[in-house]
Design a protein around this motif. Structure first.
Motif, short mmCIF file in Angstrom:
data_model
loop_
_atom_site.label_atom_id
_atom_site.label_comp_id
_atom_site.label_asym_id
_atom_site.label_seq_id
_atom_site.Cartn_x
_atom_site.Cartn_y
_atom_site.Cartn_z
N GLY A 309 0.79 -1.23 0.00
CA GLY A 309 0.00 0.00 0.00
C GLY A 309 0.81 1.27 0.00
N GLU A 310 2.12 1.17 0.21
CA GLU A 310 2.98 2.35 0.26
C GLU A 310 3.23 2.89 -1.15
OE1 GLU A 310 7.03 3.60 2.67
OE2 GLU A 310 6.71 1.51 2.14
N THR A 311 3.33 4.22 -1.28
CA THR A 311 3.62 4.83 -2.57
C THR A 311 5.05 4.52 -2.99
OG1 THR A 311 2.04 6.63 -2.21
CG2 THR A 311 3.76 6.99 -3.86
N LEU A 312 5.18 3.94 -4.17
CA LEU A 312 6.49 3.63 -4.72
C LEU A 312 7.01 4.76 -5.60
CD1 LEU A 312 5.91 -0.06 -5.87
CD2 LEU A 312 7.53 0.66 -4.11
N CYS A 313 6.11 5.36 -6.36
CA CYS A 313 6.54 6.33 -7.35
C CYS A 313 5.40 7.31 -7.65
CB CYS A 313 6.96 5.59 -8.64
SG CYS A 313 7.65 6.64 -9.93
N VAL A 314 5.78 8.56 -7.93
CA VAL A 314 4.82 9.57 -8.39
C VAL A 314 5.32 10.10 -9.73
CG1 VAL A 314 3.67 11.75 -7.89
CG2 VAL A 314 4.28 10.21 -6.00
N ILE A 315 4.48 10.04 -10.73
CA ILE A 315 4.84 10.49 -12.07
C ILE A 315 4.01 11.72 -12.42
CG2 ILE A 315 4.89 9.91 -14.53
CD1 ILE A 315 5.22 6.97 -13.73
N GLY A 316 4.69 12.78 -12.85
CA GLY A 316 4.01 13.98 -13.31
C GLY A 316 3.75 13.90 -14.80
N ASP A 317 2.50 14.11 -15.19
CA ASP A 317 2.10 13.96 -16.58
C ASP A 317 2.43 15.22 -17.37
OD1 ASP A 317 0.92 13.46 -19.01
OD2 ASP A 317 -0.89 12.59 -18.15
#
Length: 322
Positions: A309-317
């Motif tokens: 459930g932990e955030t692995l990655c955040v991608i900006g579009d």
């Protein structure tokens, strides 16, 4: 007093459990707007805290119009305890506790004080963050936007753009529960926006480490902002290469185990490309992680432990630009 710097140590808590909030107030030589700034909402995010220390020497009251309320370290429990994300005094995340409660836990009391004594007195507001201990983060400024709050949304955009970061992220709040009166704002700068203040975030620094380049970038961003608000003299230079990110994708882990990243923050990735993989505690691969869209990696987990459930990655579009 006009043309002065004052320091305050605010005590919150109960008889048995107390903490302090160090706050500096810079009074300009002339009346003008009030800029509220918080650092150390997460006490393991050191770059903004050290930038705040240096800003005290960089900002001259004799050259300032208006007032700056600078919360040097909002979460001293986290800072002194070297604890990522949460305040070890009560196990709560300050940046999920706003607007707080006057008679709540120690973290809720901190949020309550900042909400009522700092944000409420500010005309503009900046919350300064960096990548916490496990977060490989790419620097950016961000502003709050709401279709029903056009004026302060536009002011926030101008503030964020003036800071000189290459990337500006839009925090879209239209329809979000935390913007409704009956729901808590949760986030520090979201509380400011909810109170009707133009609100921006700085995200600069990574992995809870101290890098002089990140500190300097934060100082420059605040100095540029002061010029754009006409609180100090001089012109600010806009970044001609600025990229506005309207949408972000959050990729979470389906497993608990060990994460092996294949990319780093700031890297451009294509949809379907490999971001890394997860193994169990015996070194056996149990999952491959792929980009769900093309864009820039704003954040990726930079240390091995990962929980389900932990955030692995955040991608900006970057395909959805203004």
């Amino acid at each position: 007093m006009a043309g002065s710097v004052e320091h305050f140590t605010v005590e919150v808590g109960t008889i048995d459990l107390k903490t302090t909030i160090p706050i500096s107030v810079i009074h300009g030589i002339k009346n003008g707007p009030v800029l509220g700034i918080t650092a150390g909402v997460h006490g393991y995010e050191y770059a903004p805290i050290l930038a705040g220390q240096k800003l005290l020497k960089e900002i001259k009251p004799s050259q300032l119009v208006g007032t700056i309320i600078l919360v040097q370290i909002a979460n001293t429990g986290s800072f002194l305890g070297r604890t990522p994300f949460i305040n070890p005094l009560d196990g709560k995340n300050l940046n999920r506790s706003f607007p707080g409660q006057e008679d709540g836990s120690i973290t809720e009391q901190i949020a309550n004080y900042i909400s009522k004594k700092v944000i409420a007195r500010s005309d503009y507001f900046v919350d300064m963050h960096s990548g916490d201990a496990p977060e490989d983060l790419f620097p950016y400024a961000a502003y709050y936007q709401n279709d029903n709050k056009e004026e302060i949304s536009d002011k926030g955009k101008k503030m964020a753009v003036s800071m000189g970061f290459e990337h500006v992220v839009v925090f879209k709040t239209t329809g979000k529960d935390y913007m409704r009166k009956e729901f808590p704002s949760l986030y520090c700068s979201a509380e400011a926006f909810k109170q009707g203040k133009a609100a921006v975030d700085i995200e600069c620094g990574r992995l809870g480490i101290v890098e002089e380049a990140s500190i300097k970038k934060i100082i420059l961003a605040v100095q540029q902002l002061l010029k754009s608000l006409k609180m100090t003299e001089g012109t600010f230079s806009l970044n001609e290469q600025i990229k506005v990110i309207n949408e972000r994708s959050f990729i979470s882990s389906n497993y608990t185990g060990i994460f092996y990243p294949k990319v780093h923050s700031g890297q451009h990735v294509e949809k379907g490309s490999s971001l890394g993989y997860i193994t169990n505690f015996f070194g056996e691969k149990i999952d491959d992680i792929y980009a769900d869209k093309s864009g820039v990696v704003l954040l990726i987990l930079g240390t091995p432990p990962v929980k389900k459930g932990e955030t692995l990655c955040v991608i900006g579009d970057l395909d959805l630009k203004e």
